[in-house]
Write an enzyme that holds these catalytic residues in place. Structure first.
Site, PDB file in Angstrom:
ATOM      1  N   GLY B  83      59.671  38.642  35.198  1.00 13.06           N
ATOM      2  CA  GLY B  83      58.353  39.184  36.288  1.00 13.06           C
ATOM      3  C   GLY B  83      58.830  40.445  37.608  1.00 13.06           C
ATOM      4  O   GLY B  83      60.463  39.511  37.704  1.00 13.06           O
ATOM      5  N   LEU B  84      58.249  40.713  38.090  1.00 12.26           N
ATOM      6  CA  LEU B  84      59.228  41.118  39.676  1.00 12.26           C
ATOM      7  C   LEU B  84      59.242  40.072  40.796  1.00 12.26           C
ATOM      8  O   LEU B  84      58.896  39.109  40.455  1.00 12.26           O
ATOM      9  CB  LEU B  84      58.310  41.677  40.519  1.00 12.26           C
ATOM     10  CG  LEU B  84      58.129  43.614  39.526  1.00 12.26           C
ATOM     11  CD1 LEU B  84      56.736  44.282  40.178  1.00 12.26           C
ATOM     12  CD2 LEU B  84      58.589  44.927  38.931  1.00 12.26           C
ATOM     13  N   GLY B  88      56.016  35.023  41.587  1.00 12.81           N
ATOM     14  CA  GLY B  88      56.082  33.880  41.761  1.00 12.81           C
ATOM     15  C   GLY B  88      56.240  33.371  40.082  1.00 12.81           C
ATOM     16  O   GLY B  88      55.953  32.110  40.415  1.00 12.81           O
ATOM     17  N   SER B 156      64.405  39.367  34.687  1.00 19.37           N
ATOM     18  CA  SER B 156      64.887  39.329  32.806  1.00 19.37           C
ATOM     19  C   SER B 156      64.024  41.167  32.345  1.00 19.37           C
ATOM     20  O   SER B 156      63.289  40.753  31.539  1.00 19.37           O
ATOM     21  CB  SER B 156      64.385  38.856  31.862  1.00 19.37           C
ATOM     22  OG  SER B 156      63.181  38.162  32.090  1.00 19.37           O
TER      23      SER B 156
END
Lengths: 250, 250
Positions: B83-84, B88, B156
């Site tokens: 995720g960005l 989180g 990723s």
């Protein structure tokens, strides 16, 4: 492997004795009712003892007390084979890994050619090679930290990245396969020296790329006039002196 | 943990019964010699039974038969958070790793920032990122192959290298933390979005570098309006449904 400590056996003997006394008492009281058949008491006592033993075992199976998880080895190691192409690194590493596995010892083999097969994007410049070896050292360190022994076989020609890998690991043993380039070139298993000499392969360690010999390798061995078994026994001996249980010479 | 199978207990019960008959016979024969003391036979039989039990246990300790090494988990897993930045991932991964370890489950945490701390030479171009993620997938696969669970948390951003990592592993579960970029930027824990907006940081995923959303993530969660505990319970639930034993909600 997991072991049961003698104390566990002792305590089990006590609980078994107590259970035995209780069961013997109950059975005797029951039999006191009387029976005409002389075989019945023996059959009953035998059956009670048998079932009691089984139940006693199954109950103890739930109890952790006195069990010791013990690995065959005192602590995981990283055995790092370095040397010129065709010096004998991979052969020795493979054979040693097979031996360890035959002994039930968990070990991961990180081999130069195999890793480059999975991750083909890595180049052969000095920076590429150093990065590659650093990454392999990192993998080795993560495996070691999780209790897995590692045997690594990489040309790993630069001291800097070999030493970096050493710093990441706890029990890092560098095995320098010091077979001289003349002998390696004579073997030339995959015809790579030939290609390098013909200029068809650049950055070939030993021909047009340097190999920085280790200054503090734990084991140094020139495989020129030695059998594989002879070399392996030296590796075994080294580990044995450090407290590792490895097979006797086969 | 290691377990003893019921069959082992049964066979032990049989050998114990046989040993018992033999010892009872010998003791009876010995006592047939006669003794004036009425307590002596009971004391002798008790002692014989006690020692016999202990010896029987110690002998069986040498025998592997019927022992099953069983990890707490059915098979190791690779839990891959993607995720960005500031979505989180790392927070959830860290908390989940701490939980697993508290339960005595062996797990390695591979985290983007931590790995780049050890191996700082990696760049941020598309090729660099893909190579980096492929290498991390390779590490995860070697750990998994050796029985170690892995929790990975990497931006990723490219499908190609995430899917490559999936192919290397056996039980690869992709957790896409799909928190939208607006929310991530609002959090901006380390002030990186600010820097990226100011042009002080190039190739920043979500700002001037793409993020390719997974097409087949096992779990998708937007952490915007959810508590950490709520997110973790979803991860736990997912693993539990696949047969893994993870803690109940805490």
């Amino acid at each position: 492997m997991q072991h049961e400590m003698p104390l566990r056996s002792l305590v089990k003997a006590v609980t078994w004795q107590v259970a035995g006394v209780v069961l013997l008492g109950l059975s005797t009281a029951y039999l006191a009712g009387g029976s005409a058949d002389p075989v019945a008491p023996v059959a009953l006592l035998t059956l009670v003892a048998f079932v009691a033993y089984y139940v006693h075992e199954r109950l103890w199976e739930q109890v952790r007390f006195g069990r010791a998880s013990s690995q065959a080895q005192p602590r995981p190691f990283v055995l790092w084979f370095t040397g010129l192409p065709c010096s004998g690194k991979s052969t020795l590493a493979e054979r040693f890994v097979a031996e360890l596995r035959a002994d039930g010892i968990q070990v991961e083999h990180l081999d130069g050619d195999a890793v480059r097969g999975v991750l083909p994007s890595k180049g052969f410049s000095k920076e590429d090679r150093n990065n590659h070896v650093r990454q392999m050292g990192f993998i080795a360190s993560r495996l070691e930290a999780n209790g897995v022994n590692v045997v690594a076989s990489f040309v790993s020609p630069y001291r800097e990245s070999r030493d970096f890998s050493r710093t990441l690991c706890n029990n890092f043993f560098e095995i320098w396969i010091s077979t001289p380039v003349e002998e390696c070139e004579r073997r030339d298993v995959k015809g790579m020296y030939k290609k390098a000499r013909a200029g068809e392969m650049a950055n070939f360690t030993g021909i047009d790329d340097p190999y920085e010999a280790p200054e503090k390798a734990e084991v140094v061995m020139d495989t020129t006039h030695r059998s594989i078994e002879d070399c392996l026994s030296e590796v075994r001996q080294y580990l044995r002196e450090r407290g590792y249980t490895v097979s006797a010479a086969k």
